[in-house]
Design an enzyme around this catalytic site. Structure first.
Site, mmCIF file in Angstrom:
data_model
loop_
_atom_site.group_PDB
_atom_site.id
_atom_site.type_symbol
_atom_site.label_atom_id
_atom_site.label_comp_id
_atom_site.label_asym_id
_atom_site.label_seq_id
_atom_site.Cartn_x
_atom_site.Cartn_y
_atom_site.Cartn_z
ATOM 1 N N ASP A 17 0.830 -1.192 0.000
ATOM 2 C CA ASP A 17 0.000 0.000 0.000
ATOM 3 C C ASP A 17 0.877 1.259 0.000
ATOM 4 O OD1 ASP A 17 -2.192 -1.606 0.096
ATOM 5 O OD2 ASP A 17 -2.773 -1.094 2.144
ATOM 6 N N ASP A 18 0.239 2.397 -0.318
ATOM 7 C CA ASP A 18 0.811 3.745 -0.126
ATOM 8 C C ASP A 18 1.885 4.124 -1.140
ATOM 9 O OD1 ASP A 18 -0.836 3.697 2.122
ATOM 10 O OD2 ASP A 18 0.794 3.133 3.473
#
Length: 239
Positions: A17-18
């Site tokens: 993620d991210d």
């Protein structure tokens, strides 16, 4: 997975993620893809480092890239969840739809194609009305949504904090990850992760990211995947 190899009963997607939130997160994800077991990432298109992440993704077809919807972020203060920032009112379905479509269009402009999967920052897509809006959009695109697809099971056990923000140091170790691999069920599983470098991330989850990089790049992890006969794939392999 080799094209000539028989398909295993167990398939694993390691998804970060991210992607795009900071330069350090980008570097950690790239390190884990090039020297570890990471196969996919979810891009946050609203952040300044998204452009650099997209440039890497466009020249690296082995990395599958999805959309990490960013509708806000919360942190624990005094035992209560409080907002760090909000992008849109989460109870306003019309505003949510407009913002999701805006981020999807930004993704297409940055990457040059549709996302291979969709998820969201701090899992806001699990609640209504966001859930319904994303379901409609993902059905039209024909891509899986985290924890909403019958094709892919989500596993979030490789994470260094508990539900109240407490440190779980044992959860981001080689031994713990190998234990997860040994008990991986049949079918396709997405293992969520949050690697990063230089501690420049935003929010609550910062120092743990560097440890995730070390674990995901440890040769014992890849060895365990091979020993268990698990096929390491990406979201692109599903489409």
């Amino acid at each position: 997975m080799s094209p000539s190899a028989p398909e295993s009963a167990r398939r694993l997607i390691v998804n970060a993620d991210d992607f795009g939130q900071s330069g350090g997160i980008n570097d950690g994800i790239i390190e884990c893809h090039e020297h570890g077991v990471l196969t996919s990432a979810s891009l946050m298109v609203r952040w300044p480092s998204a452009l650099a992440a997209a440039e890497y993704a466009r020249r690296t077809p082995t990395l599958s890239v999805g959309l990490h919807l960013d509708l806000g972020e919360w942190t624990l203060r005094g035992g209560e969840w409080t907002p760090i920032y909000g992008v849109v009112a989460l109870d306003d379905a019309g505003a949510v739809r407009t913002e999701i479509l805006r981020q999807l269009e930004t993704f297409r402009r940055l990457i040059g194609c549709h996302p291979t999967h969709i998820d969201s920052h701090q899992h806001v897509h699990r609640d209504e009305p966001v859930r319904t809006v994303i379901a409609e959009i993902s059905d039209r695109l024909g891509v899986p949504v985290r924890q909403s697809s019958a094709k892919v099971r989500y596993l979030g056990g490789f994470y260094g904090q508990g539900s109240r923000g407490e440190a779980l140091e044992s959860a981001v170790t080689v031994e713990h990850l190998i234990g997860i691999l040994r008990t991986l069920p049949d079918g396709t599983t997405e293992l969520g992760c949050h690697p990063g470098a230089r501690a420049d991330a935003h929010g609550m989850y910062v120092l743990e990211r560097d440890q995730e990089v070390h674990v995901l790049c440890d040769p014992r992890v890849r060895g365990a995947i091979q020993d268990e006969g698990i096929d390491l794939i990406s979201f692109r392999d599903l489409t």
